[in-house]
Scaffold this motif. Structure first.
Motif, PDB file in Angstrom:
ATOM      1  N   VAL A  62      11.315   4.284  -2.163  1.00 17.71           N
ATOM      2  CA  VAL A  62       9.985   4.816  -2.476  1.00 17.71           C
ATOM      3  C   VAL A  62       8.997   4.225  -1.481  1.00 17.71           C
ATOM      4  N   GLN A  63       8.147   5.054  -0.959  1.00 17.55           N
ATOM      5  CA  GLN A  63       7.142   4.557  -0.017  1.00 17.55           C
ATOM      6  C   GLN A  63       5.762   4.981  -0.475  1.00 17.55           C
ATOM      7  N   ARG A  64       4.850   4.036  -0.451  1.00 16.28           N
ATOM      8  CA  ARG A  64       3.460   4.376  -0.777  1.00 16.28           C
ATOM      9  C   ARG A  64       2.812   4.996   0.440  1.00 16.28           C
ATOM     10  N   VAL A  65       1.955   5.966   0.248  1.00 12.64           N
ATOM     11  CA  VAL A  65       1.210   6.552   1.364  1.00 12.64           C
ATOM     12  C   VAL A  65      -0.198   5.973   1.374  1.00 12.64           C
ATOM     13  N   SER A  66      -0.831   5.916   0.200  1.00 15.10           N
ATOM     14  CA  SER A  66      -2.181   5.331   0.159  1.00 15.10           C
ATOM     15  C   SER A  66      -2.130   4.010  -0.601  1.00 15.10           C
ATOM     16  N   GLU A  67      -3.033   3.103  -0.235  1.00 12.73           N
ATOM     17  CA  GLU A  67      -3.066   1.783  -0.862  1.00 12.73           C
ATOM     18  C   GLU A  67      -3.579   1.899  -2.285  1.00 12.73           C
ATOM     19  N   PRO A  68      -3.116   1.005  -3.170  1.00 16.91           N
ATOM     20  CA  PRO A  68      -3.581   1.057  -4.557  1.00 16.91           C
ATOM     21  C   PRO A  68      -4.987   0.481  -4.734  1.00 16.91           C
ATOM     22  N   PHE A  69      -5.533  -0.164  -3.690  1.00 18.64           N
ATOM     23  CA  PHE A  69      -6.906  -0.670  -3.832  1.00 18.64           C
ATOM     24  C   PHE A  69      -7.853   0.379  -3.254  1.00 18.64           C
ATOM     25  N   LYS A  70      -8.860   0.719  -4.000  1.00 17.18           N
ATOM     26  CA  LYS A  70      -9.754   1.820  -3.604  1.00 17.18           C
ATOM     27  C   LYS A  70     -11.135   1.292  -3.241  1.00 17.18           C
ATOM     28  N   LYS A  71     -11.740   0.522  -4.181  1.00 17.25           N
ATOM     29  CA  LYS A  71     -13.119   0.067  -3.954  1.00 17.25           C
ATOM     30  C   LYS A  71     -13.190  -0.932  -2.808  1.00 17.25           C
ATOM     31  N   ALA A  72     -12.129  -1.706  -2.627  1.00 13.84           N
ATOM     32  CA  ALA A  72     -12.123  -2.702  -1.557  1.00 13.84           C
ATOM     33  C   ALA A  72     -11.658  -2.099  -0.231  1.00 13.84           C
ATOM     34  N   ASN A  73     -11.213  -0.855  -0.266  1.00 15.69           N
ATOM     35  CA  ASN A  73     -10.556  -0.255   0.899  1.00 15.69           C
ATOM     36  C   ASN A  73     -11.544   0.185   1.978  1.00 15.69           C
ATOM     37  N   ARG A  74     -11.292  -0.230   3.210  1.00 16.47           N
ATOM     38  CA  ARG A  74     -12.182   0.167   4.298  1.00 16.47           C
ATOM     39  C   ARG A  74     -12.146   1.675   4.553  1.00 16.47           C
ATOM     40  N   LYS A  75     -11.022   2.323   4.179  1.00 19.23           N
ATOM     41  CA  LYS A  75     -10.916   3.780   4.384  1.00 19.23           C
ATOM     42  C   LYS A  75     -12.050   4.533   3.705  1.00 19.23           C
ATOM     43  N   PHE A  76     -12.455   4.040   2.528  1.00 18.84           N
ATOM     44  CA  PHE A  76     -13.482   4.767   1.769  1.00 18.84           C
ATOM     45  C   PHE A  76     -14.862   4.132   1.940  1.00 18.84           C
ATOM     46  N   HIS A  77     -14.944   3.094   2.773  1.00 21.19           N
ATOM     47  CA  HIS A  77     -16.204   2.355   2.943  1.00 21.19           C
ATOM     48  C   HIS A  77     -16.100   1.681   4.306  1.00 21.19           C
ATOM     49  N   PRO A  78     -16.305   2.484   5.379  1.00 21.63           N
ATOM     50  CA  PRO A  78     -16.007   1.960   6.727  1.00 21.63           C
ATOM     51  C   PRO A  78     -16.895   0.798   7.178  1.00 21.63           C
ATOM     52  N   THR A  79     -18.153   0.753   6.679  1.00 22.14           N
ATOM     53  CA  THR A  79     -19.022  -0.316   7.199  1.00 22.14           C
ATOM     54  C   THR A  79     -18.810  -1.629   6.442  1.00 22.14           C
ATOM     55  N   ASP A  80     -18.994  -2.716   7.162  1.00 21.23           N
ATOM     56  CA  ASP A  80     -18.822  -4.058   6.574  1.00 21.23           C
ATOM     57  C   ASP A  80     -19.787  -4.264   5.419  1.00 21.23           C
ATOM     58  N   THR A  81     -19.293  -4.850   4.353  1.00 18.41           N
ATOM     59  CA  THR A  81     -20.178  -5.255   3.262  1.00 18.41           C
ATOM     60  C   THR A  81     -20.817  -6.600   3.620  1.00 18.41           C
TER      61      THR A  81
END
Ligand code: PEP
Ligand code: MN
Length: 341
Positions: A62-81
């Protein structure tokens, strides 16, 4: 998520697994190649246990395609916090040094704090509640330690970072106006505590677990953020490996890896990572060069008589020298970042 089936997977077995997947509310896309059959799982895969899927006879891998972390993920929030720690900004090009003793011990805190500030530290650390391996070792001053930290803050203006160990203390830390709540390595997967600090707006310095993976650290951050607190900083503090020459193994790979995976600031702690005073400065420089957004360093004016972690404490003089060098490395890193931009 993708499931790669075994070569001998029968039609029946494929039908059964497809209906299992659909029963979980997901869509299964079956693609049959000459040699392989692959099923793509589309939908909310957070509800699927990849180990359970992989344990099924027909499934090879089994291979994951997307990471299970969403809010911390840079993919959905490209700019640095950027986290505002009582006025000291961490992340997005802002660099801070958090310094102070391992434990709050008494009036020496003010003395140490003054020296840390004079050397250029911008935040003060000190543990009032101490997570010790032995129940017979010094456990911390408790609430009185928080008073001393607040006095040192009033005197020096430095925001304070201190560890919260227990869900029952979170309210006290918030009421007392603690600037940053540290979650220690031993509590990195204390999910009740992570959720409790997640229900506040106080910045959290989340340390990596003793033998925690980078993904586990990110999932711990996700626990805090999923409750609504986005003010999370991640801290690499060394992990347990087979190496015994140093207290821990400083995984500096985690600094660029975390920057790639998450928008959250990355802090490095060369004190707990090495365990010996003589290794702290070189590894502080290495962490700065690797791109850490902040350092956390233990400083004590009498390490031989410190109540905890004296072996890794820098004296104020040693800290002065380390800070000069940290700033020298930091200015090179900042120049390179400006050139790249
Ligand atoms: C500390 O900061 O003093 C501490 C106990 O750190 P860690 O949780 O990383 O061991
Ligand atoms: Mn310590």
């Amino acid at each position: 998520m993708i499931a790669i089936l075994r070569k001998n997977a029968s039609e029946d077995a494929v039908t059964r697994i497809v209906s299992w997947i659909e029963g979980k509310g997901l869509t299964a896309h079956v693609s049959r190649g000459q040699n392989e059959t692959i099923i793509g799982l589309v939908g909310d895969t957070t509800k699927i246990d990849p180990f359970l899927l992989e344990s099924m006879d027909v499934v090879q891998r089994v291979q994951r395609v997307s990471e299970p972390f969403k809010k911390a993920n840079r993919k959905f929030h490209p700019t640095d916090t950027v986290v505002n720690c009582g006025g000291a900004m961490v992340g997005g090009g802002n660099f801070q040094v958090i310094a102070g003793p391992c434990s709050v011990e008494g009036p020496n805190l003010i003395r140490i704090a003054r020296r840390c500030k004079a050397a250029g530290a911008t935040m003060l650390r000190g543990g009032a509640y101490k997570p010790r391996t032995s129940p017979y070792a010094y456990q911390g001053m408790g609430e009185h330690g928080l008073d001393l930290l607040l006095e040192a803050k009033a005197e020096t203006g430095m925001p304070i970072v201190t560890e919260v160990m227990d869900v029952r203390d979170v309210e006290l830390f918030v009421d007392r106006g603690i600037d940053v709540m540290q979650i220690g390595a031993r509590n990195a997967q204390n999910f009740s505590l992570l959720k409790e600090v997640g229900r506040t707006t106080t910045p959290v310095l989340l340390k990596r677990g003793i033998a925690g993976t980078i993904d586990e650290l990110l999932m711990a951050a996700e626990y805090i953020m999923s409750e609504g607190n986005d003010n999370v900083m991640l801290c690499e503090r060394g992990i347990r490996t087979f190496e015994t020459r140093t207290r821990n193994t400083f995984d500096l790979n985690a600094v660029p890896a975390l920057h790639e995976l998450t928008h959250l600031p990355v802090v490095a702690d060369p004190s707990h990572a090495t365990g010996y005073t003589r290794y702290v400065e070189p590894m502080a420089l290495a962490a700065t060069a690797a791109g850490a957004d902040a350092l956390e360093i233990e400083v004590h004016d009498d390490p031989a008589n410190a109540w905890s972690d004296g072996a890794q404490a820098l004296t104020p003089d040693q800290f002065d020298r380390a800070m000069e060098r940290i700033h020298a490395v930091r200015s090179v890193v900042a120049d390179m970042a400006r050139e790249e931009a």
